[in-house]
Design a protein around this motif. Structure first.
Motif, PDB file in Angstrom:
ATOM      1  N   ASP A  43       0.865  -1.177   0.000  1.00 24.16           N
ATOM      2  CA  ASP A  43       0.000   0.000   0.000  1.00 24.16           C
ATOM      3  C   ASP A  43       0.900   1.225   0.000  1.00 24.16           C
ATOM      4  OD1 ASP A  43      -2.049   1.813   0.246  1.00 24.16           O
ATOM      5  OD2 ASP A  43      -2.311   1.514   2.406  1.00 24.16           O
ATOM      6  N   LEU A  44       0.827   2.021  -1.083  1.00 28.09           N
ATOM      7  CA  LEU A  44       1.613   3.235  -1.194  1.00 28.09           C
ATOM      8  C   LEU A  44       0.687   4.420  -1.385  1.00 28.09           C
ATOM      9  CD1 LEU A  44       4.357   4.768  -1.610  1.00 28.09           C
ATOM     10  CD2 LEU A  44       4.014   4.365  -4.060  1.00 28.09           C
ATOM     11  N   MET A  45       0.888   5.473  -0.623  1.00 28.71           N
ATOM     12  CA  MET A  45       0.164   6.722  -0.779  1.00 28.71           C
ATOM     13  C   MET A  45       1.166   7.864  -0.801  1.00 28.71           C
ATOM     14  SD  MET A  45      -0.934   9.678   0.940  1.00 28.71           S
ATOM     15  CE  MET A  45      -1.538   9.580   2.614  1.00 28.71           C
ATOM     16  N   GLN A  46       0.981   8.809  -1.720  1.00 22.13           N
ATOM     17  CA  GLN A  46       1.806  10.007  -1.779  1.00 22.13           C
ATOM     18  C   GLN A  46       0.906  11.233  -1.862  1.00 22.13           C
ATOM     19  OE1 GLN A  46       4.155   9.096  -5.256  1.00 22.13           O
ATOM     20  NE2 GLN A  46       5.813   8.198  -4.039  1.00 22.13           N
ATOM     21  N   LEU A  47       1.182  12.207  -1.031  1.00 21.04           N
ATOM     22  CA  LEU A  47       0.408  13.443  -0.968  1.00 21.04           C
ATOM     23  C   LEU A  47       1.348  14.619  -1.209  1.00 21.04           C
ATOM     24  CD1 LEU A  47      -2.299  14.904  -0.185  1.00 21.04           C
ATOM     25  CD2 LEU A  47      -1.390  14.988   2.147  1.00 21.04           C
ATOM     26  N   PHE A  48       0.929  15.545  -2.088  1.00 28.33           N
ATOM     27  CA  PHE A  48       1.753  16.692  -2.432  1.00 28.33           C
ATOM     28  C   PHE A  48       1.040  17.986  -2.044  1.00 28.33           C
ATOM     29  CE2 PHE A  48       2.613  13.312  -5.475  1.00 28.33           C
ATOM     30  CZ  PHE A  48       3.967  13.134  -5.281  1.00 28.33           C
ATOM     31  N   ILE A  49       1.748  18.849  -1.346  1.00 26.20           N
ATOM     32  CA  ILE A  49       1.270  20.183  -1.000  1.00 26.20           C
ATOM     33  C   ILE A  49       2.133  21.158  -1.783  1.00 26.20           C
ATOM     34  CG2 ILE A  49       0.859  21.832   0.858  1.00 26.20           C
ATOM     35  CD1 ILE A  49       0.784  19.395   2.772  1.00 26.20           C
ATOM     36  N   ALA A  50       1.505  21.889  -2.726  1.00 24.84           N
ATOM     37  CA  ALA A  50       2.270  22.614  -3.727  1.00 24.84           C
ATOM     38  C   ALA A  50       1.897  24.096  -3.760  1.00 24.84           C
ATOM     39  CB  ALA A  50       2.031  21.983  -5.106  1.00 24.84           C
ATOM     40  N   PRO A  51       2.540  24.934  -2.936  1.00 24.28           N
ATOM     41  CA  PRO A  51       2.340  26.389  -3.036  1.00 24.28           C
ATOM     42  C   PRO A  51       3.027  26.921  -4.293  1.00 24.28           C
ATOM     43  CG  PRO A  51       4.026  25.897  -1.422  1.00 24.28           C
ATOM     44  CD  PRO A  51       3.475  24.574  -1.866  1.00 24.28           C
ATOM     45  N   THR A  52       2.421  27.930  -4.914  1.00 21.75           N
ATOM     46  CA  THR A  52       2.907  28.388  -6.217  1.00 21.75           C
ATOM     47  C   THR A  52       2.943  29.906  -6.302  1.00 21.75           C
ATOM     48  OG1 THR A  52       2.058  26.423  -7.356  1.00 21.75           O
ATOM     49  CG2 THR A  52       2.416  28.370  -8.710  1.00 21.75           C
ATOM     50  N   TYR A  53       3.993  30.396  -6.922  1.00 18.14           N
ATOM     51  CA  TYR A  53       4.054  31.799  -7.335  1.00 18.14           C
ATOM     52  C   TYR A  53       4.203  31.818  -8.853  1.00 18.14           C
ATOM     53  CZ  TYR A  53       5.618  36.586  -8.085  1.00 18.14           C
ATOM     54  OH  TYR A  53       5.728  37.882  -8.540  1.00 18.14           O
ATOM     55  N   ALA A  54       3.346  32.589  -9.527  1.00 19.41           N
ATOM     56  CA  ALA A  54       3.410  32.703 -10.982  1.00 19.41           C
ATOM     57  C   ALA A  54       3.379  34.172 -11.370  1.00 19.41           C
ATOM     58  CB  ALA A  54       2.245  31.955 -11.626  1.00 19.41           C
ATOM     59  N   ARG A  55       4.042  34.468 -12.494  1.00 22.82           N
ATOM     60  CA  ARG A  55       4.129  35.875 -12.919  1.00 22.82           C
ATOM     61  C   ARG A  55       4.135  35.954 -14.448  1.00 22.82           C
ATOM     62  NH1 ARG A  55       4.976  40.583 -10.530  1.00 22.82           N
ATOM     63  NH2 ARG A  55       5.846  42.300 -11.754  1.00 22.82           N
ATOM     64  N   LYS A  56       3.436  36.944 -14.967  1.00 22.30           N
ATOM     65  CA  LYS A  56       3.438  37.185 -16.409  1.00 22.30           C
ATOM     66  C   LYS A  56       4.742  37.865 -16.828  1.00 22.30           C
ATOM     67  CE  LYS A  56      -1.565  37.564 -17.009  1.00 22.30           C
ATOM     68  NZ  LYS A  56      -2.694  38.432 -17.463  1.00 22.30           N
ATOM     69  N   ILE A  57       5.318  37.357 -17.907  1.00 22.17           N
ATOM     70  CA  ILE A  57       6.493  37.990 -18.505  1.00 22.17           C
ATOM     71  C   ILE A  57       6.049  39.178 -19.349  1.00 22.17           C
ATOM     72  CG2 ILE A  57       8.445  37.637 -20.060  1.00 22.17           C
ATOM     73  CD1 ILE A  57       8.249  34.623 -19.322  1.00 22.17           C
ATOM     74  N   ASN A  58       4.970  38.957 -20.081  1.00 28.51           N
ATOM     75  CA  ASN A  58       4.337  40.004 -20.887  1.00 28.51           C
ATOM     76  C   ASN A  58       2.871  39.603 -21.042  1.00 28.51           C
ATOM     77  OD1 ASN A  58       4.264  38.045 -23.024  1.00 28.51           O
ATOM     78  ND2 ASN A  58       6.354  38.643 -23.588  1.00 28.51           N
ATOM     79  N   ASP A  59       2.180  40.170 -21.992  1.00 27.24           N
ATOM     80  CA  ASP A  59       0.753  39.882 -22.121  1.00 27.24           C
ATOM     81  C   ASP A  59       0.471  38.470 -22.632  1.00 27.24           C
ATOM     82  OD1 ASP A  59       0.137  42.389 -21.205  1.00 27.24           O
ATOM     83  OD2 ASP A  59      -0.095  43.270 -23.214  1.00 27.24           O
ATOM     84  N   THR A  60       1.474  37.771 -23.163  1.00 22.26           N
ATOM     85  CA  THR A  60       1.223  36.455 -23.766  1.00 22.26           C
ATOM     86  C   THR A  60       2.052  35.323 -23.167  1.00 22.26           C
ATOM     87  OG1 THR A  60       2.872  36.845 -25.514  1.00 22.26           O
ATOM     88  CG2 THR A  60       0.583  37.502 -25.969  1.00 22.26           C
ATOM     89  N   ALA A  61       2.873  35.602 -22.175  1.00 19.80           N
ATOM     90  CA  ALA A  61       3.739  34.554 -21.614  1.00 19.80           C
ATOM     91  C   ALA A  61       3.852  34.710 -20.106  1.00 19.80           C
ATOM     92  CB  ALA A  61       5.127  34.612 -22.251  1.00 19.80           C
ATOM     93  N   SER A  62       4.154  33.591 -19.415  1.00 18.65           N
ATOM     94  CA  SER A  62       4.279  33.601 -17.959  1.00 18.65           C
ATOM     95  C   SER A  62       5.238  32.501 -17.515  1.00 18.65           C
ATOM     96  CB  SER A  62       2.909  33.391 -17.302  1.00 18.65           C
ATOM     97  OG  SER A  62       2.348  32.139 -17.680  1.00 18.65           O
ATOM     98  N   TRP A  63       5.697  32.637 -16.285  1.00 22.86           N
ATOM     99  CA  TRP A  63       6.502  31.594 -15.652  1.00 22.86           C
ATOM    100  C   TRP A  63       5.953  31.333 -14.261  1.00 22.86           C
ATOM    101  CZ3 TRP A  63       8.903  32.785 -11.057  1.00 22.86           C
ATOM    102  CH2 TRP A  63       9.111  34.133 -10.781  1.00 22.86           C
ATOM    103  N   GLY A  64       6.292  30.170 -13.691  1.00 20.92           N
ATOM    104  CA  GLY A  64       5.829  29.837 -12.353  1.00 20.92           C
ATOM    105  C   GLY A  64       6.795  28.905 -11.650  1.00 20.92           C
ATOM    106  N   VAL A  65       6.779  28.965 -10.338  1.00 21.98           N
ATOM    107  CA  VAL A  65       7.634  28.101  -9.526  1.00 21.98           C
ATOM    108  C   VAL A  65       6.808  27.528  -8.382  1.00 21.98           C
ATOM    109  CG1 VAL A  65       8.462  30.089  -8.191  1.00 21.98           C
ATOM    110  CG2 VAL A  65       9.773  27.940  -8.197  1.00 21.98           C
ATOM    111  N   THR A  66       6.998  26.236  -8.121  1.00 27.31           N
ATOM    112  CA  THR A  66       6.249  25.540  -7.077  1.00 27.31           C
ATOM    113  C   THR A  66       7.205  24.725  -6.215  1.00 27.31           C
ATOM    114  OG1 THR A  66       4.286  25.351  -8.477  1.00 27.31           O
ATOM    115  CG2 THR A  66       4.432  23.849  -6.609  1.00 27.31           C
TER     116      THR A  66
END
Length: 444
Positions: A170-193
């Motif tokens: 029996d294997l269980m994995q739980l992920f807690i993933a806080p995220t910051y994301a930001r637009k580079i310009n009006d058509t692109a973005s990046w994010g880190v978690t």
């Protein structure tokens, strides 16, 4: 302030519920075929276009395109696992061979409820913070303590797959993933978690391998053990021409604490890291109301020794005879599940028929990770699924709410090979699956 308190209370309750729930989604190895109901309707595609606040599990860059929202859902997952063993090709030598009882045996535990939760908040018109909570799993089997009439002639094999009673993991994995994301310009973005991971494991019915382990007291039937760890997911997403979006995301290996209670089973004295994975893909608006998705995902299972090490009969034999401990279960070179890396191809199509209705179809394929030489240990984890067929929809309920639904069918896949402990005896593993998932979104 009242809205913040209400959202925090909801988040705390849901996080507690998710932490208590068992995860069991063995679809692409032991990774889920998708994360979030909208992505699951597209067979897991969506690295280039995010549609709900579980997006951080696929591509954190998409969170900044979602606005303020909460998503909460639950899946009913049903894996059907079975193994079959052929007749003895000859009389086994008890001193050298470990023949299994011929016949077909099905695993119990066929239904699992799997919740998920996501929250996203815009800091301004160019950045956002959020959190996604989701799970993996799938090395989950529960075989009954069936009789072994042939091998029990000498009184050495009373019951069970490996002559040690009820058998499974029996294997269980739980992920807690806080995220910051930001637009580079009006058509692109990046994010880190940055990801916080929790996992829990239990094994039963393996005590017959005690003389092949570095620590027979930490091999089997030790109850549930758990560990915590961490990793990082990075992503980018953007429109490269009108109606054509590209996305890419990479998750590092998750460095996990050891399962000390199973240090005599897993390589590296109980090590069980979570493998790195990467996804690239596109979303193409083929018409003003329809979009075609295509993702490619790669999972590096072979980089985790407890998963990737091949079954080594010679090393286990040397261990049992006391000549060389390097091949013992639990050592760095000890036998594992022998999984190879997986590459999964995901194709999805989405179309809108009215302001309130959006529909989805999907298909994915990935060669299953178990070579024919590794079927013996993978009775415990028969993750042989290769194909997924999916369907889903979104129903908008006013300007601030939506209902999402997804269904998945994974047709039967199988792999067969020789019993690594008794050459010539055939073992076949097979599995098929069903899943339905529903979620609700609040936009604020």
């Amino acid at each position: 302030m009242r809205k913040f308190v209400r959202q925090s209370t909801v988040f705390a309750c849901l996080a507690a519920g998710l932490g208590a729930a068992g995860m069991a989604q063995a679809t692409n190895g032991y990774f889920s075929h998708g994360y979030g109901t909208t992505s699951k309707g597209l067979a897991g595609a969506g690295v280039a276009l995010s549609q709900d606040s579980l997006a951080a599990a696929t591509n954190p860059a998409g969170m900044v395109t979602l606005g303020d929202r909460i998503d909460f859902g639950v899946a009913l997952f049903s894996p059907r696992r079975e193994y079959s063993v052929g007749e003895f090709p000859g009389a086994p030598d008890p001193a050298q061979d470990f023949a299994l009882e011929p016949g077909s045996y099905k695993s119990g535990s066929e239904y699992f409820l799997i919740p998920h939760f996501g929250w996203n908040r815009m800091l301004d018109d160019r950045s956002s913070i959020g959190i996604s909570i989701y799970g993996n799993g799938g090395m989950n089997t529960d075989y009954p303590a069936h009789s072994n009439p042939i091998r029990n002639a000498g009184g050495e094999c009373p019951s069970g797959t490996f002559c040690a009673g009820k058998t499974g993991v029996d294997l269980m994995q739980l992920f807690i993933a806080p995220t910051y994301a930001r637009k580079i310009n009006d058509t692109a973005s990046w994010g880190v978690t940055p990801i916080i991971a929790y996992q829990r494991f239990e094994a039963k019915g393996l005590r017959s391998f005690a003389d092949m382990s570095r620590d027979s007291g930490s091999l089997s039937n030790e109850g549930h053990d758990d560990s915590w760890g961490y990793g990082l997911r990075l992503g980018i997403q953007g429109e490269v021409s009108p109606g054509v979006r590209l996305g890419a995301a990479y998750q590092t290996k998750m460095y996990m604490g050891k399962f000390d209670d199973y240090s005599g089973l897993f390589a590296e004295k109980g090590g069980f890291d979570i493998p790195a994975n990467m996804t690239v893909g596109l979303a193409w608006d083929v018409t003003p109301t329809s979009t075609l998705f295509f993702d490619i995902q790669h999972i590096w299972y072979s980089d985790v020794k407890s998963i990737g090490n091949k079954f080594d009969r010679q090393g286990l034999g040397m261990c049992a005879q006391g000549f060389d401990s390097s091949g013992c279960l639990g050592e760095s070179g000890g036998s594992g599940f022998g999984w190879r890396d997986m590459t999964i191809y995901k194709l999805g199509y989405q179309w809108t028929t009215s302001p309130d209705w959006t529909w989805r179809l999907g298909y994915s394929y990935g060669r299953q990770p178990i070579p024919s030489s590794e079927v013996l240990f993978n009775i415990l984890a028969p993750a042989v699924i290769e194909h997924h067929l999916t369907f889903g929809f979104t129903r908008n309920i006013g300007p601030s709410n939506e209902f999402n639904f997804a269904a998945m069918y994974a047709p039967e896949s199988k792999v067969s090979g020789d019993n690594a402990m008794f050459e010539g005896q055939k073992i076949e593993l097979k599995m098929h699956q069903f899943e339905v998932e529903a979620s609700y979104a609040w936009k604020f």
